[in-house]
Scaffold this active site. Structure first.
Site, PDB file in Angstrom:
ATOM      1  N   LYS A 131       0.819  -1.224   0.000  1.00  0.00           N
ATOM      2  CA  LYS A 131       0.000   0.000   0.000  1.00  0.00           C
ATOM      3  C   LYS A 131       0.846   1.265   0.000  1.00  0.00           C
ATOM      4  O   LYS A 131       0.419   2.326   0.449  1.00  0.00           O
ATOM      5  CB  LYS A 131      -0.961   0.021   1.194  1.00  0.00           C
ATOM      6  CG  LYS A 131      -1.864  -1.189   1.307  1.00  0.00           C
ATOM      7  CD  LYS A 131      -2.590  -1.514   0.027  1.00  0.00           C
ATOM      8  CE  LYS A 131      -3.564  -0.431  -0.411  1.00  0.00           C
ATOM      9  NZ  LYS A 131      -4.242  -0.771  -1.695  1.00  0.00           N
ATOM     10  N   PRO A 340     -12.064   5.158  -1.340  1.00  0.00           N
ATOM     11  CA  PRO A 340     -12.265   6.137  -0.268  1.00  0.00           C
ATOM     12  C   PRO A 340     -12.019   5.478   1.095  1.00  0.00           C
ATOM     13  O   PRO A 340     -12.457   4.351   1.336  1.00  0.00           O
ATOM     14  CB  PRO A 340     -13.734   6.558  -0.433  1.00  0.00           C
ATOM     15  CG  PRO A 340     -14.376   5.424  -1.191  1.00  0.00           C
ATOM     16  CD  PRO A 340     -13.319   4.853  -2.069  1.00  0.00           C
TER      17      PRO A 340
END
Length: 374
Positions: A131, A340
């Site tokens: 990530k 999101p």
């Protein structure tokens, strides 16, 4: 008596003709079989059908006795060469084919070069972090004509090490002498055994680490897991061992990965700092061309990937590649990128940031670069 004599002569001639016809048909079968095999047809047949053909031709050639004495591995030796080598007058299949058998079947020995290059171990690996922006970096690099990279993450040095080096090399794309081979597996950076295993293979491998604000990275990691496991506990409950004392649970992988200094210490036991390039995940978003310039310099590549290749996608919130020639649309990362993030209490984020601060400072000192996360 005369009739009997002529009848015997006729029968003898008939048998002789049958024998010649039988030999003629047998030779037709043999040469037809060899023609198809040398054309690659036999290798494309399903294994049982091919084995039946091999058994049949061996019966014709009278090779069954030899095969009984030496049981051949069907996946290793059931090939045109295993038949041709037994034929009189041929020492090897090389006398019939240009090149050798391995070049016809590169999956058997992928170190053999051919007109399309050779499979080699990677000269550079993106080892972390999850990530952090590793997928974006790899996709940007693949624009470069001198970079060939594996699409999927091999996970060789953490999960599949027991599969062996040939298994690993077989995953690599073919490269020419002017090109470099790359792969990315972000979990290598946090795997204790990975640096020792990679060092045993090559101490000259270049290592790229894409790092990102560990707090933002932890939230992104949690978001990804939550999309796969909707019943996951809250971010706060997973972050703290005890919410009252505020003790951070470092056993949770989303938190543990962000302690970059500890992971880097493990890698520096085997590789010098000069073998590393630390890429800012934030700058890869705000200035992709600038970071790509640093990466290309580190890899010894000409700066081919520049700002002309990027545009900022307002919807996704990160850069995408401009439309390549001959394509109807630009290239962006998949729907799983740019999700999101869930709403998390500012107090939880503040406590987590305080936890990471001393580790961040040490990481800045170790790398000689202030990433500005504090």
């Amino acid at each position: 008596m005369g009739c009997s004599k002529w009848r015997a002569v006729f029968n003898f001639g008939h048998l002789k003709a049958q024998s010649k016809l039988s030999v003629f048909l047998t030779m037709i079968i043999i040469f037809t079989y060899l023609f198809y095999c040398l054309s690659g047809y036999c290798e494309s047949l399903p294994r049982p059908v091919y084995d039946q053909q091999t058994t049949f031709i061996n019966k014709i050639l009278g090779l069954n006795d030899g095969l009984k004495q030496q049981k051949l591995d069907p996946h290793k030796n059931s090939s045109p060469g295993s038949v041709v080598r037994e034929l009189p007058g041929f020492d090897s299949v090389d006398s019939l084919l240009q090149g050798n058998d391995n070049e016809l079947r590169p999956d058997n020995n992928i170190s053999i070069a051919n007109n399309f290059g050779s499979k080699t171990f990677p000269q550079a690996i993106i080892i972390g972090v999850k990530k952090g922006g590793t997928r974006a970096l790899l996709e940007f690099l693949r624009i470069h004509p001198d970079v060939r990279a594996v699409g999927a993450e091999p996970h060789f040095f953490d999960r599949f090490y027991d599969n062996g080096l040939e298994w690993y090399r077989n995953l690599m794309p073919r490269t020419l002498e002017s090109q470099i081979t790359m792969e990315k597996t972000p979990s290598y950076f946090v795997t204790k055994e990975a640096p020792r295993r990679l060092f045993a293979l090559s101490r000259h491998t270049k290592l790229i680490v894409v790092v990102r604000d560990p707090v933002t990275r932890a939230v992104s990691d949690y978001t990804q897991t939550l999309s796969k496991q909707p019943g996951l506990p809250s971010f706060q409950s997973l972050t703290f061992r005890n919410s009252t004392t505020g003790l951070i649970d470092t056993s949770w992988s989303a938190v543990r990965i962000g302690i970059y200094s500890k992971h880097l210490e493990n890698w520096l036991r085997y590789f010098p700092l000069s073998k590393f390039l630390f890429v800012s995940g934030e700058r890869l978003v705000t200035d992709p061309a600038g970071e790509m310039g640093r990466v290309q310099d580190f890899l010894g590549l000409k700066r081919v990937v520049t700002d002309k290749h990027f545009y900022f996608n307002q919807t996704k919130g990160f850069p995408c590649l401009k439309k390549p020639e001959g394509s109807s649309r630009p290239r962006c990362l998949g729907k799983s990128k740019g999700r999101p993030h869930p709403q998390i209490s500012p107090e939880v984020l503040l406590r987590l940031r305080e936890f990471y601060r001393p580790f961040n400072m040490k990481f800045y000192q170790m790398t000689g670069h202030d990433f500005g996360w504090d």
